[in-house]
Design a protein around this motif. Structure first.
Motif, short mmCIF file in Angstrom:
data_model
loop_
_atom_site.label_atom_id
_atom_site.label_comp_id
_atom_site.label_asym_id
_atom_site.label_seq_id
_atom_site.Cartn_x
_atom_site.Cartn_y
_atom_site.Cartn_z
N VAL A 154 4.67 -2.48 0.06
CA VAL A 154 4.46 -3.69 1.12
C VAL A 154 5.66 -3.44 1.98
O VAL A 154 6.69 -3.88 1.36
CB VAL A 154 3.85 -4.75 0.55
N GLY A 155 5.34 -3.17 3.12
CA GLY A 155 6.77 -3.16 3.97
C GLY A 155 7.84 -2.44 3.54
O GLY A 155 8.91 -2.48 3.75
N GLY A 156 7.63 -1.27 2.98
CA GLY A 156 8.44 -0.26 2.48
C GLY A 156 8.95 -0.72 1.13
O GLY A 156 10.04 -0.05 0.75
N VAL A 157 8.59 -1.91 0.66
CA VAL A 157 9.25 -2.29 -0.70
C VAL A 157 7.91 -2.15 -1.75
O VAL A 157 6.80 -2.44 -1.62
CB VAL A 157 9.65 -3.68 -0.50
N LYS A 158 8.42 -1.67 -2.97
CA LYS A 158 7.30 -1.46 -3.81
C LYS A 158 7.68 -2.76 -4.98
O LYS A 158 8.35 -3.38 -5.31
CB LYS A 158 7.90 -0.20 -4.85
#
Length: 86
Positions: free
Chosen positions: A62-66
């Motif tokens: 999500v938004g580049g964060v795992k």
């Protein structure tokens, strides 16, 4: 590949999962980053088994964060956020 049962989770001040735990297991605690690597590399899988339901833990970005999540089913007791802290 071992399938590891998670019974507790570590959380930061925002409630984000930081580690997976099962006291007494040699792999526990496992950092969020380590668990993500295990899942993505298919080294190990993780699951929660509560209230008679088994839910696999998977990785979502999500938004580049795992993040680590469980699949929705008939109970919320096996949600990572609802597990006891470790």
């Amino acid at each position: 590949m071992a399938d590891r049962r998670v019974t507790q989770t570590g959380k930061d001040d925002d409630g984000d999962i930081t580690r997976l735990c099962n006291p007494g297991e040699d792999w526990s605690p496992r950092s969020k980053a380590g668990a993500i690597l295990d899942i993505e590399d298919k080294t190990h899988s993780y699951h929660v088994e509560e209230a008679g339901y088994k839910s696999t833990i998977y990785v979502v970005e999500v938004g580049g964060v795992k993040h680590l999540k469980t699949y929705a089913d008939e109970t919320s007791k096996n949600n990572l956020d609802n597990l006891e802290d470790c």
